[in-house]
Design an enzyme around this catalytic site. Structure first.
Site, PDB file in Angstrom:
ATOM      1  N   LYS A 112       0.903  -1.314   0.084  1.00 65.18           N
ATOM      2  CA  LYS A 112      -0.104   0.099   0.012  1.00 65.18           C
ATOM      3  C   LYS A 112       0.916   1.445   0.006  1.00 65.18           C
ATOM      4  O   LYS A 112       0.716   2.115  -0.719  1.00 65.18           O
ATOM      5  CB  LYS A 112      -0.873  -0.112   1.226  1.00 65.18           C
ATOM      6  CG  LYS A 112      -1.981  -1.131   1.157  1.00 65.18           C
ATOM      7  CD  LYS A 112      -3.172  -0.552   0.409  1.00 65.18           C
ATOM      8  CE  LYS A 112      -4.025  -1.610  -0.140  1.00 65.18           C
ATOM      9  NZ  LYS A 112      -4.891  -2.812   0.914  1.00 65.18           N
ATOM     10  N   LYS A 192      -6.747 -11.878 -10.416  1.00 69.88           N
ATOM     11  CA  LYS A 192      -7.861 -12.103  -9.773  1.00 69.88           C
ATOM     12  C   LYS A 192      -9.248 -11.265 -10.152  1.00 69.88           C
ATOM     13  O   LYS A 192      -8.952  -9.917 -10.479  1.00 69.88           O
ATOM     14  CB  LYS A 192      -7.422 -11.871  -8.293  1.00 69.88           C
ATOM     15  CG  LYS A 192      -8.469 -12.415  -7.038  1.00 69.88           C
ATOM     16  CD  LYS A 192      -7.634 -12.209  -5.836  1.00 69.88           C
ATOM     17  CE  LYS A 192      -8.863 -11.878  -4.786  1.00 69.88           C
ATOM     18  NZ  LYS A 192      -8.308 -12.276  -3.166  1.00 69.88           N
ATOM     19  N   LYS A 195     -12.927  -5.387  -8.558  1.00 74.30           N
ATOM     20  CA  LYS A 195     -13.609  -4.129  -9.073  1.00 74.30           C
ATOM     21  C   LYS A 195     -12.462  -3.298  -9.489  1.00 74.30           C
ATOM     22  O   LYS A 195     -12.642  -2.586 -10.583  1.00 74.30           O
ATOM     23  CB  LYS A 195     -14.304  -3.536  -8.021  1.00 74.30           C
ATOM     24  CG  LYS A 195     -15.495  -2.802  -8.407  1.00 74.30           C
ATOM     25  CD  LYS A 195     -16.174  -2.206  -7.148  1.00 74.30           C
ATOM     26  CE  LYS A 195     -17.255  -1.674  -7.477  1.00 74.30           C
ATOM     27  NZ  LYS A 195     -18.445  -1.565  -6.546  1.00 74.30           N
TER      28      LYS A 195
END
Ligand code: TRP
Length: 326
Positions: A112, A192, A195
């Protein structure tokens, strides 16, 4: 006494078939054997959001999907993380027991931090501590998660061991329960389904939208022309047939291999399978959507039930940590 299950999911709005097969289905099944608590982790979402304007809508849409899929407020506690403020209190206390070095080494933190270098906030470093607080506030035994969450769960267990050894046996060490379902690849067949990759099919899509999405799916790259023989074993559309047309896979594979059917037909059959598998779900979702008050009632009741457990834990923790008289 049943064992306690707790799982959390970020409010990502409308769920897709990857979420359903990989997580939601499992949540539904666990409800009969365990005391389940399912939480929409809106505070965790704040660690990565640029804007919070869609947060409320995302929570609502996700609840429609959860309830339509069979999460049952009569069996389980379903609530929104920030509605039970005790979690932030426990998060603060656990922060005092968690070495910064542990947190800086967590793989998801490093990833992140790389993805949002302009926003490496304090909450992002503390993400696994908040997750530990979620889990242990309810003295959870079992946590259904995906493989990517294992380092977080290991951190929870380390925090539990530390707490118990300093302040006395208080929390059980939670066990991860990996979802047995194989990873569902997205329509582009590369990663994978998610969204953020825009390679997904929403559960709530209409039959027409579903067909449109399936049409964009990548198939066997070696099959360039309609009359080329196909290789179902390397085709993600074929894998999806396995989930949505389980009775027809042999026939479809045989036809694909001899170019008896083309990819266009094959995708129509897949869309048909998805649409019939989701027909009842979509009807239930539509009905739920007509009554937003019901969704908010479920969440209010869930928060109330979660909070009554949380309060007891907080009192016990404060006494053990010397913050109140034992
Ligand atoms: N970190 C989890 C995820 O991104 C979400 C989460 C928050 C969670 N708290 C939790 C999962 C507690 C299980 C238990 O998927």
């Amino acid at each position: 006494m049943k064992q306690r299950v707790f799982s959390g999911a970020r409010p990502t709005g409308r769920q897709h078939i990857g979420n359903y097969l990989g997580a939601i289905q499992n949540y539904v099944d666990l409800q009969d054997k365990y005391d389940c608590i399912y939480c929409i982790v809106d505070i965790h979402a704040l660690t990565t959001l640029e804007s919070t304007s869609e947060l409320q809508q995302n929570i609502f849409e996700m609840m429609l999907d959860w309830l339509a899929a069979g999460l049952d407020p009569k069996k389980s506690i379903i609530f929104v993380q920030s509605h039970v403020t005790e979690v932030t209190e426990l998060f603060t206390f656990l922060g005092m027991l968690t070495p910064l070095g542990w947190l800086l080494r967590v793989p998801t933190f490093k990833e992140k931090a790389r993805m949002q270098p302009q926003n490496v906030n304090y909450g992002l470093v503390g993400y696994p501590v908040l997750m530990a607080a979620d889990i242990i506030l309810y003295k959870t035994n079992v946590v259904p998660v995906g493989e990517d969450q294992l380092p977080h769960l290991e951190m929870t267990r380390e925090i539990v061991r530390r707490f118990n050894s300093i302040f006395g046996e208080t929390f059980p060490e939670p066990q991860a329960k990996l979802t047995s379902f194989p990873m569902v690849l997205g329509l582009n067949g590369g990663q994978k389904m998610g969204k953020s990759y825009n390679n997904h099919i929403e559960l709530a899509a209409t039959p027409e939208e579903t067909l449109e999405r399936v049409r964009t799916a990548v198939t066997d790259p070696a099959r360039q022309r309609r009359n080329d023989p196909g290789h179902p074993e390397v085709c993600n559309v074929f894998t999806l047939h396995g989930y949505f047309n389980p009775g027809r896979t042999e026939e479809i594979a045989a036809q694909c291999k001899v170019a008896g059917i083309g990819c266009v037909d094959c995708k129509k059959i897949l869309a048909g399978g998805i649409n019939s598998a989701l027909k009842d779900f979509r009807e239930r979702r539509h009905a739920l959507e007509q009554d937003p008050d019901h969704i908010y009632d479920v969440l209010a009741d869930g928060a109330k039930r979660a909070q009554s457990i949380a309060r007891k834990t907080i009192t016990e923790v404060k006494a053990k940590m010397g913050l109140i008289r034992a």
